[in-house]
Scaffold this motif. Structure first.
Motif, PDB file in Angstrom:
ATOM      1  N   GLN A 178       0.821  -1.205   0.000  1.00 36.52           N
ATOM      2  CA  GLN A 178       0.000   0.000   0.000  1.00 36.52           C
ATOM      3  C   GLN A 178       0.853   1.252   0.000  1.00 36.52           C
ATOM      4  N   ASP A 179       0.353   2.264  -0.655  1.00 36.60           N
ATOM      5  CA  ASP A 179       1.063   3.537  -0.704  1.00 36.60           C
ATOM      6  C   ASP A 179       0.972   4.258   0.630  1.00 36.60           C
ATOM      7  N   SER A 180       1.983   5.054   0.905  1.00 35.72           N
ATOM      8  CA  SER A 180       2.060   5.686   2.216  1.00 35.72           C
ATOM      9  C   SER A 180       1.237   6.948   2.338  1.00 35.72           C
ATOM     10  N   GLY A 181       0.952   7.626   1.227  1.00 31.60           N
ATOM     11  CA  GLY A 181       0.338   8.946   1.343  1.00 31.60           C
ATOM     12  C   GLY A 181       1.400   9.972   1.663  1.00 31.60           C
ATOM     13  N   PRO A 182       1.002  11.221   1.839  1.00 29.00           N
ATOM     14  CA  PRO A 182       1.960  12.299   2.014  1.00 29.00           C
ATOM     15  C   PRO A 182       2.672  12.250   3.355  1.00 29.00           C
ATOM     16  N   GLY A 183       3.990  12.333   3.298  1.00 31.86           N
ATOM     17  CA  GLY A 183       4.772  12.516   4.517  1.00 31.86           C
ATOM     18  C   GLY A 183       4.816  11.331   5.442  1.00 31.86           C
ATOM     19  N   GLY A 184       4.327  10.156   5.028  1.00 27.52           N
ATOM     20  CA  GLY A 184       4.314   9.018   5.934  1.00 27.52           C
ATOM     21  C   GLY A 184       5.262   7.939   5.478  1.00 27.52           C
ATOM     22  N   THR A 185       5.461   6.942   6.323  1.00 28.11           N
ATOM     23  CA  THR A 185       6.216   5.774   5.916  1.00 28.11           C
ATOM     24  C   THR A 185       5.238   4.697   5.531  1.00 28.11           C
ATOM     25  N   ALA A 186       5.697   3.775   4.710  1.00 26.56           N
ATOM     26  CA  ALA A 186       4.797   2.766   4.177  1.00 26.56           C
ATOM     27  C   ALA A 186       5.169   1.394   4.685  1.00 26.56           C
ATOM     28  N   THR A 187       4.424   0.420   4.258  1.00 28.95           N
ATOM     29  CA  THR A 187       4.724  -0.957   4.600  1.00 28.95           C
ATOM     30  C   THR A 187       5.826  -1.440   3.666  1.00 28.95           C
ATOM     31  N   GLY A 188       7.049  -1.045   3.955  1.00 30.94           N
ATOM     32  CA  GLY A 188       8.144  -1.306   3.040  1.00 30.94           C
ATOM     33  C   GLY A 188       8.131  -0.268   1.928  1.00 30.94           C
ATOM     34  N   PRO A 189       8.603  -0.646   0.706  1.00 34.01           N
ATOM     35  CA  PRO A 189       8.542   0.279  -0.414  1.00 34.01           C
ATOM     36  C   PRO A 189       7.095   0.644  -0.717  1.00 34.01           C
ATOM     37  N   THR A 190       6.853   1.850  -1.163  1.00 37.53           N
ATOM     38  CA  THR A 190       5.488   2.263  -1.448  1.00 37.53           C
ATOM     39  C   THR A 190       5.063   1.786  -2.826  1.00 37.53           C
ATOM     40  N   ALA A 191       3.775   1.868  -3.087  1.00 37.39           N
ATOM     41  CA  ALA A 191       3.227   1.356  -4.334  1.00 37.39           C
ATOM     42  C   ALA A 191       3.733   2.167  -5.515  1.00 37.39           C
ATOM     43  N   ALA A 192       3.839   1.497  -6.636  1.00 35.96           N
ATOM     44  CA  ALA A 192       4.346   2.132  -7.846  1.00 35.96           C
ATOM     45  C   ALA A 192       3.354   3.165  -8.370  1.00 35.96           C
ATOM     46  N   VAL A 193       3.846   4.009  -9.270  1.00 38.70           N
ATOM     47  CA  VAL A 193       3.004   5.004  -9.928  1.00 38.70           C
ATOM     48  C   VAL A 193       1.816   4.301 -10.568  1.00 38.70           C
ATOM     49  N   SER A 194       0.626   4.877 -10.380  1.00 38.02           N
ATOM     50  CA  SER A 194      -0.620   4.216 -10.787  1.00 38.02           C
ATOM     51  C   SER A 194      -1.513   5.184 -11.542  1.00 38.02           C
ATOM     52  N   GLY A 195      -2.418   4.634 -12.323  1.00 33.32           N
ATOM     53  CA  GLY A 195      -3.435   5.432 -13.001  1.00 33.32           C
ATOM     54  C   GLY A 195      -4.438   6.041 -12.046  1.00 33.32           C
ATOM     55  N   GLU A 196      -4.412   5.615 -10.766  1.00 32.70           N
ATOM     56  CA  GLU A 196      -5.271   6.241  -9.761  1.00 32.70           C
ATOM     57  C   GLU A 196      -4.595   7.445  -9.115  1.00 32.70           C
ATOM     58  N   ASP A 197      -3.294   7.648  -9.394  1.00 30.17           N
ATOM     59  CA  ASP A 197      -2.586   8.821  -8.887  1.00 30.17           C
ATOM     60  C   ASP A 197      -2.910  10.032  -9.753  1.00 30.17           C
ATOM     61  N   ARG A 198      -2.670  11.223  -9.204  1.00 33.20           N
ATOM     62  CA  ARG A 198      -2.867  12.446  -9.977  1.00 33.20           C
ATOM     63  C   ARG A 198      -1.778  13.465  -9.633  1.00 33.20           C
TER      64      ARG A 198
END
Length: 596
Positions: free
Chosen positions: A130-150
């Motif tokens: 899962q992606d971390s969101g702004p300024g947070g740490t994630a569960t390991g590496p964060t999710a790759a660039v996605s079509g749901e990103d903007r």
């Protein structure tokens, strides 16, 4: 695929039939927009839970599945806030959105502290957590660039927000918040003017867009691109960002001496935090109760306790004009830029809040973003006077410059992707956004956007699966622009400038960004009929005084595009730009012959 539901979260199980029923989606989806949003939320939740990477570690796997489960509750609560009317349920939905997002952050942060997983992933499961969101740490590496990103930009001249899909690096359209000049100057004008600053909520579902001249913060739903409301605050606000708990929006009122604290649900200002005169931007520590507020008029960074709303530290800036800052994900460093002196300073993000080092980044240093990826920890700084982005490897008091990336005319806003593999840069005098691959520091795309993009943000998972193009409009007249360069005459000082000439209907707006001039000196921008001395007929467009780095940005308005561009006018009608000292006819900059 067998459908399942994990019960226990507050809202996601109130509609268990919708979430878990084998045929419930088809029977409810078309009943209403609310039912459709709820069904989409459940589809997204189930997809996230089914795709969670199972490692065999119960603690890690519990969090990996509960994060999308809680996100489903947050998404459904947002649907209630959008469509629901009952005040009790709306308040409950607001609490759910806040508390479950907080729990998501707790799980993400804690899972990062667990020992590395040793079990192989479940066959067929995606390897991106899962992606971390702004300024947070994630569960390991964060999710790759996605079509749901903007990627979003605030376009100051066209009064739009440009919306980019980073998976394709294509402009999807713009959210039009106001009209162009001169219509925007009418006494009956009701839209937004000088759309400039931008922040977003921790749940990644709301943009807060600041318009300087209309003294406003516009809240926009990222899933629908709809304006949810507008809050009018003090004189000339500059930037805004949500607090980590999502309960408040803090907007810096740069024309005065305070931060406006806004309730994003009631959509009203609830209090003011007094700061040094001219607060430029505000961001927050990822886990401690600190807000950082540099100034654009006073050489001072204020640190505010978010619990008491009191300034608890005042840290000297090297010069007065700071427009932007970035906070590291580990909560150790704050980097802030100084546009007037061409410097960037690094400050400790925790007590005693002292300056660690000062870096000479270059004239018209605009914005900075901090990026963590597999190569290390970096800072990307946009240097408008040099038309490049400088990359520094972060090492506390000893950052090391590792790259200089030419990006285009007058780079301004910068922001990194959730996984740290991309940085996007708004080009103020090119009406475009450049995408940089941070693993190679190479440009991978340049995307046309609205006129004069200022602030830029990258919002992971901003939209649900699908096109995400609802309520977007084409660029229209905002696509009409020309971009010029100015160079020093032979034997002159090493000055240069970029110029953007944007159509506004019957008129055009011209912006020049000059650097390499004498510090603290006044210059005149002329429209002339010849590129060679004595330059023919001269018409004064603007005067400006350079800052201590010998750089400045100035504007003019008039019927200029056709006169300045030979493709739009016959040769005998063409005019040129010239810059001279205010007390002299000696040229220091003359328009280059190329138009791009």
């Amino acid at each position: 695929m067998k459908r399942f539901c994990v019960f226990g979260a507050t809202v996601s199980c109130l509609l268990g039939a919708v979430a878990c029923g084998e045929n419930s989606h088809s029977s409810h989806r078309k009943d209403s927009p609310f039912a459709e949003d709820m069904a989409k939320s459940m589809e997204k939740m189930n997809k996230g839970m089914m795709g969670a990477r199972m490692t065999g570690d119960p603690d890690r796997d519990f969090a990996a599945m509960m994060i999308p489960h809680h996100q489903g509750a947050v998404d459904m609560a947002r649907a209630e806030l959008t469509y629901g009317k009952d005040p009790v349920l709306r308040r409950l939905a607001q609490e759910i959105a806040v508390t479950q997002q907080q729990e998501i952050e707790v799980m993400r942060r804690h899972i990062a502290t667990l020992p590395p997983a040793t079990s192989a992933p479940r066959p067929g499961a995606p390897t991106s957590p899962q992606d971390s969101g702004p300024g947070g740490t994630a569960t390991g590496p964060t999710a790759a660039v996605s079509g749901e990103d903007r990627v979003y930009t605030s376009d100051q001249t066209s009064n739009t927000v440009s919306v980019i899909n980073p998976a394709t690096n294509k402009l999807l359209g713009v959210i039009r918040l106001g009209d162009t000049v001169p219509g925007a100057l009418s006494p009956l004008y009701k839209g937004q003017l000088l759309v400039h600053g931008m922040g977003f909520s921790r749940d990644l579902r709301t943009l807060a867009v600041v318009s300087i001249a209309s003294n406003s913060v516009t809240l926009i739903d990222t899933a629908t691109n709809k304006v949810k409301g507008v809050v009018y605050i003090g004189r000339s606000p500059h930037e805004a960002f949500f607090t980590p708990d999502g309960k408040e929006v803090w907007a810096t009122v740069r024309g005065q001496n305070y931060v406006s604290v806004i309730d994003p649900v009631q959509m009203r200002e609830k209090r003011r935090v007094t700061t040094a005169n001219g607060p430029g931007m505000v961001l927050f520590h990822p886990s401690a109760p600190y807000a950082y507020v540099p100034s654009s008029f006073t050489p001072q960074v204020n640190v505010v306790d978010t619990r008491t709303y009191q300034v608890i530290a005042r840290v000297p800036q090297a010069s007065p004009f700071s427009p932007n800052l970035s906070v590291s994900r580990d909560g150790k460093e704050v980097w802030f830029t100084l546009k007037d002196s061409g410097k960037t300073q690094v400050m400790s993000a925790e007590p005693p809040f002292r300056i660690l080092t000062t870096v000479n980044t270059g004239p018209i240093t605009n914005h900075v973003t901090l990026v963590d990826n597999v190569n290390g920890k970096f800072a990307y700084v946009s240097v408008g006077g040099e038309n490049n982005v400088k990359v520094y490897q972060r090492n506390g008091a000893n950052p090391k410059q590792i790259a200089t990336i030419p990006v285009g005319n007058l780079p301004h806003g910068v922001w990194g992707s959730g996984d740290g593999t991309r940085v996007y840069v708004g080009l103020e005098n090119q009406d475009a956004v450049t995408a940089i691959d941070t693993l190679t520091n190479k440009i991978i795309s340049t995307i046309p956007v609205g006129q004069q993009p200022m602030a830029l943000t990258y919002v992971p998972r901003a939209v649900p699966p699908g096109e995400g193009t609802d309520n977007l409009q084409p660029l229209g007249s905002a696509a009409k622009a020309d971009h010029l360069t100015m160079i020093a005459p032979p034997g002159g000082q090493q000055a240069h400038a970029t110029v953007s000439v944007n159509a506004m209907g019957a008129l055009d707006t011209l912006e020049i960004a000059a650097s390499g001039l004498s510090p603290g000196k006044t210059y005149t921008l002329w429209l002339v009929t010849s590129r060679t001395p004595p330059f023919g007929h001269k018409q004064q467009l603007a005067t400006f005084t350079t800052n201590i780095a010998g750089a400045q940005i100035a504007q003019a308005i008039g019927p200029l595009r056709e006169a300045l561009t030979p493709s739009n006018a016959s040769r005998d009608q063409q005019r040129y730009l010239l810059v001279t000292p205010a007390d002299s006819d000696t040229p220091v900059l003359i328009q280059d012959g190329s138009v791009h």
